[in-house]
Design a protein around this motif. Structure first.
Motif: not given
Length: 590
Positions: A396, A451, A454, A461, A469, A471
């Motif tokens: 990320s 993504v 989130v 993540i 996934i 997170a």
């Protein structure tokens, strides 16, 4: 709010003020002194003109006043007697000889008897006029000697001025003496003055009637001419300049502003500029006499003085303008590199490095050093951004920022956080139906949306596990409302799969949430690290996600997470026995 002033403004106005203020003050003082001197000179010349007009009137009329005063003294002292006919006739004829400006002398007694001595007849005439008795009452003539209102006399061929003097002896009123002066003589005096000076003098009575004017010199008026009044009006003397001056709207000449004993106005007639200087006749109070003169500005040379002063002021202003222009250009040259540096710095601050162009070199050493240092800094930032963007494709963006800020090293962090696990339903059957290429296309499209959801809600993540996934909320980004944000992300993740296809494929997902203490850090070998989270909360979130299949739900969250989600409508599903956890875990679903 703090006021900020641009450097370009400081440089421009600073240089301009440094150059312009001393120069402007010097120019102003010199110009003011020159203008004042010129105005005083022109005012002195102008007032001399009016003085000359008034002096010509005084030359004609003052002797009349003196003769009248002398006669009054002679009567008061008994040197002449009103009733002694031969004696007073001789005396009055002598007055006419001594005062050529007097055309006739009259004496009106209280009874109404009038005796007149006329220069043309050289013999006295008498008449009884009882109607004058009321006008000759002592209370009526108590105003004393003075010039009276002009009137028409046929025998003198025009208007005349009458100077009245009451005669007394031992306090007893004996009669009223009148000395008559033809106004044509005044016009002759002004005609002589016009020939000497080249200006046009005049005298007005009451503002609109003409007492004297060169055009009236030697002109005789008939009774018909005087039918509308003893004096001609301004419009009747055929002088367009005086007529224009008294129509109103005339302006005050700048060069005459130093006048104190007169007024000046300027008009344009026939394409030529005229200036008129006038004032109330000082020596003839109460008679509303205005004396003045006008001149052609170009012919009289009055404009040359002001033009020289104006030319000097214009040259000074031109020098000031050139200096100001040079100061402004110099200030802009100084401000340009600073402005370019500020704009480039703002672009760097806003992370718009692609818009930043290399700063140009400067001949000023300090500016050149600043430009070179800034250009090297931008090059380093671009390289750093490239590394961050490259890392961001594998971890990320927040993790990438942490790696770069820590010199490539992330220290382990322990905190209470909310873990989110999201998995797809029937993924094995889906991969069989799509094949390897279709599965990759589907997952890329799916994870692109997941993504974004989130990260929009503040989560990071840490792992992609096939179709699932992992997170975490509140690590490494501090997020005090992490449980509620994680639930919001879960609701949006479920809703998006119900509403949207990914690479043409519809799928359903399930989410599990748990809040507890976790440890976040980078783990792996020296050459390959992975940022992830560890702890019992991670395992519980994964197992809670799997329980969605047993309870027929899409989202399950533990009681510890539900406690941190006020405002959400949650339904308790069960107190579930979860392997590896000693006591039942309350489960809720939206």
């Amino acid at each position: 709010m703090r006021i900020r002033i641009p450097f370009s403004a400081v440089s421009v106005f600073g240089l301009a003020a440094l150059v312009a203020v001393p120069l402007a003050i010097t120019l102003y003082l010199n110009a003011a002194a020159n203008v004042r001197t010129t105005q005083l000179l022109l005012a002195e010349r102008a007032e001399r003109l009016v003085d000359a007009v008034e002096h010509r009137l005084g030359t004609l009329l003052r002797p009349v006043e003196r003769e009248a005063a002398e006669i009054a003294r002679a009567v008061a002292e008994g040197r002449i007697g009103i009733g002694r006919g031969a004696e007073i006739d001789t005396y009055m004829l002598g007055v006419l000889s001594a005062a050529p400006e007097v055309a006739s002398v009259s004496l009106a007694e209280p009874s109404g008897r009038v005796r007149r001595w006329d220069r043309a007849q050289r013999a006295p005439t008498s008449a009884n006029r009882p109607e004058l008795a009321a006008r000759l009452a002592p209370e009526t003539v108590a105003q004393g000697a003075g010039w009276r209102v002009p009137y028409y006399m046929r025998q003198h061929g025009g208007a005349v001025l009458l100077y009245d003097t009451p005669l007394y002896r031992e306090g007893r009123f004996l009669g009223l003496l009148g000395l008559i002066v033809p106004l044509s003589d005044l016009s002759l005096e002004l005609a002589d003055l016009a020939a000497e000076t080249g200006v046009t003098p005049y005298a007005l009575y009451g503002g609109q009637e003409v007492l004297a004017h060169p055009a009236l010199a030697g002109k005789k008026l008939t009774a018909a001419d005087a039918s509308e009044g003893p004096l001609p009006t301004i419009s009747q003397i055929n002088d367009p300049v005086i007529e224009r001056l008294h129509q109103g709207g005339a302006s005050e000449p700048f060069g005459m502003r130093a006048l104190r004993g007169a007024q000046a106005v300027a008009v344009t007639v026939g394409g030529e500029r005229y200036v008129c200087i006038h004032r109330e006749a000082i020596g003839f109070p109460g008679q509303h006499w205005t004396v003045g003169a006008y001149l052609n500005v170009a012919r009289a040379g009055f404009a040359s003085e002001m033009q020289r002063t104006l030319h000097a002021i214009l040259v000074g202003l031109a020098v000031l303008a050139v200096s100001m222009l040079a100061a402004v250009l110099g200030g802009r040259c100084l401000g340009r590199p600073v402005r370019a540096l500020a704009q480039a710095a703002n672009a760097v601050r806003d992370d718009r490095l692609e818009e930043v162009k290399p700063l140009p070199r400067s001949r000023i050493a300090e500016f050149d050093d600043a430009s070179e240092s800034f250009n090297r800094m931008v090059a380093g930032l671009r390289e750093r951004t490239l590394i961050r963007d490259t890392l961001g494709r594998f971890v990320s963006e927040e993790v990438a920022k942490s790696l770069l800020s820590g010199g490539g090293r992330i220290e382990p962090t322990e905190a209470k956080a909310t873990v989110l696990v999201c998995d797809l339903e029937d993924f094995t059957q889906l991969t069989d139906a799509l094949g390897p290429r279709g599965t990759v296309d589907f997952l890329n499209a799916y994870f692109e949306v997941v993504v974004a959801i989130v990260e929009r809600h503040g989560g990071v993540i840490t792992q992609f596990q096939g179709d699932a996934i992992l997170a975490v909320f509140n690590l490494p980004i501090v997020n005090p409302d992490h449980a509620a944000n994680a639930l919001r992300a879960a609701i949006e993740l479920v809703r998006i799969t119900d509403e949207q296809a990914f690479a043409g494929v519809h799928a359903r997902n399930r989410v599990g949430l748990y809040t507890g203490r976790v440890l976040a850090g980078a783990v792996g070998s020296r050459g390959r690290l992975s940022y992830t989270v560890h702890g019992n909360a991670v395992n519980l979130a994964s197992r809670i996600e799997a329980l969605n299949k047993d309870y027929g739900t899409r989202i399950l969250l533990a009681g510890k997470t539900a406690e941190r989600c006020p405002g959400f409508e949650l339904r308790k599903v069960a107190d579930a026995e979860i392997r590896g956890y000693g006591e039942p875990v309350p489960l809720y679903t939206p």
